[in-house]
Write an enzyme that holds these catalytic residues in place. Sequence first.
Site: not given
Length: 686
Positions: A112, A150-151, A158, A313, A361, A364
């Site tokens: 991701r 997200n994050e 590039c 989180e 995960e 987790h």
Amino acid sequence: MTTRRRFPKLMFGGDYNPEQFPREIWDEDMRLFQAAGIDIASINVFSWAWNQPDEDTYRFEWLDEAVDLLHAKGIHVCMGTSTAAHPAWMARKYPDILAVTYDGKKRKFGRRHNSCPNSPAFRRFAPRMALELARRYKSHPAVQLWHVNNEIGIRCYCDNCEAAFREWLKKKYGTIDAVNRAWYTRFWGHTYYEWEDIVLPSGLSEGMQGGNSDHSAFQGMTLDYYRFNSDSWLECYLLEAEAIKSVIPDALVTTNFQGNGTYKPLDYFKWARYLDIIALDMYPENDTPPSVMALRYDLMRGLKEGASFLLMESTPGAINWKPVNPAKRPGVMRLRSYQAIARGAESVMFFQLRRSLGAYEKFHGAVIDHCGHEHTRIFRECATLGDELKSLGDRLLDARTESRVALMFDWDNWWAVEMGGGPSTLFKYVDRVQHMYDALYDNGIPVDLIAADADLSRYELVLAPLLYMAKPDLADRLERFVEQGGTFLTTFFSGIADEHDQVVPGGYPGYLRRLLGIWVEEIDPMFLGQSNRLLMKQSLGQLEGAYGCAIACEVVHPEGADTVAVFEEDYYSGSPALTRHRFGQGEAWYAATEPDREFMRLWLKELCAERGIHPACEATPDVEVASRRKDGARYTFVINHSDQHRDIRLGRGKRTDLLTGSIYEGDTRLAPRDVLILHEESEEGR
Ligand code: GLA
Ligand code: ZN
């Protein structure tokens, strides 16, 4: 347009990925969420591929159902935009979306956080997804918060980023000559003739052999690339946020900050202006010292000048990315959650609500474990906290931390000071800030983390350790602050460079020299484990005798400053290690080294005491103290981080613990890993 009011209470919940489970599990999830007191779920965080199977098809039926189901149970939705992992078809059809690494490797589809921030495809499809979602859920009462991507924040090297970098530079500098001057390009024959000559400072160009990816032969250039990369992502964030707001003008939009808040690639102070509320992901390890988390919460609160933030989180159990990931000990999740609230969090949210069954995960921590029921220690701990947060209601919402002490944190400075070619790679900015912070933490004294361009007039003490890059304007503002009675304090290797990372000529500490009343002739870094000693020449509060010091020693010549302590050893023995310069109504302190923690504690204690700044109650090494104020009341959190009973001295006056209703006064005993939230009506607050 103002954004809507946030939440009715301290929110409790976290990331929920129903798309990973069969539909019948969802009903069970709802039952368990209610049993745990969960009232917010972040959904749709990684479901881009599921939502959009090809360029023109969107399928949100599953999401409709999940949102409705949550709503029916009174659970708020934090709606992700799902753009942190692009779909496989997109990578196949539009390979420009795939990022290029520092060492020049074009990524393939996978993992991701793999998208290039200057990819035309990413910039087209991501905001379109946000728009589709906003249209679909604009009037859904469950959706209270929007969570972009997200994050966010990889670095990409590039060709699209390279072209965009040149445009960014044209805007900033206007001419190629100005770029040449800013980057000092006569060094190593780097003169640029055309914009096209400029390539990104990657491992293929300016990366120094043996160095890490932060080390650059042309630091001014890399510094600009970091600023550019942070801006590129900010543009991507805004494309999505604006798409949402084009449909829901008062939407509350955010994204979750990573790296426990000290994430190097993004200048969070700059970002904060564009977020409606700050959201943080916090993943300490079991042995992370509590002051490390405390600093980062204070930083998150500081990003928007004292505004509360979301703990978006954290983990109820183990993390999963270290070689060994021990269980989170009983009571620790609760305790650390209160630590976040003590320092400004308005929510306790977890990754993840239900533990996934496959992929990276699956081990987790989660509220609901693989066993699928509520009869687990972790579930019980979550449910207990859920109950407590319910009973606290809105009491602590919008409470403020009042601080007369500020600690500066500057991303530009961080980037510049660690770029290599310097006296020592041990001059780690965040560690040095932490060391200064610990001195306040150990004393239980509240502090605001501030940006380099913050208004200083609200403070009495401004601390700025390792202020390597002191921009000219900052030096002027600091001078005014001290002239008018403030106390300023900085440490070794400060005032060296300007905003382009070029050395200020004429003697260190450059623009700060007048204010500090010293000239620094030499900088002598020390190896790990090496130390010197600092001898007090005069006593200062409880400081007397000798203390250890490390990291670096400097050869300092006073130019108006008094010498308060000297070095004991080496060729600079007897020369100033600590100086104080009276300047106007105030004073400016300089530590030409890093004194040990005990010295720092006593030093800051004294400087604060001189101004009547005292903690709400005495802190000890394991017992953290932090206060919040609201409507004339003061709430003092006393947090026992140890697994032993601790005696605490509360002083006079009765205070009621919000969690138990018990009344406390004078000396008392705090159970292992327990917390008090002591309520008192305060005169000052009214
Ligand atoms: C990050 C991410 C989550 C998850 C957690 C695991 O914070 O945002 O998606 O990967 O880490 O700790
Ligand atoms: Zn790119």
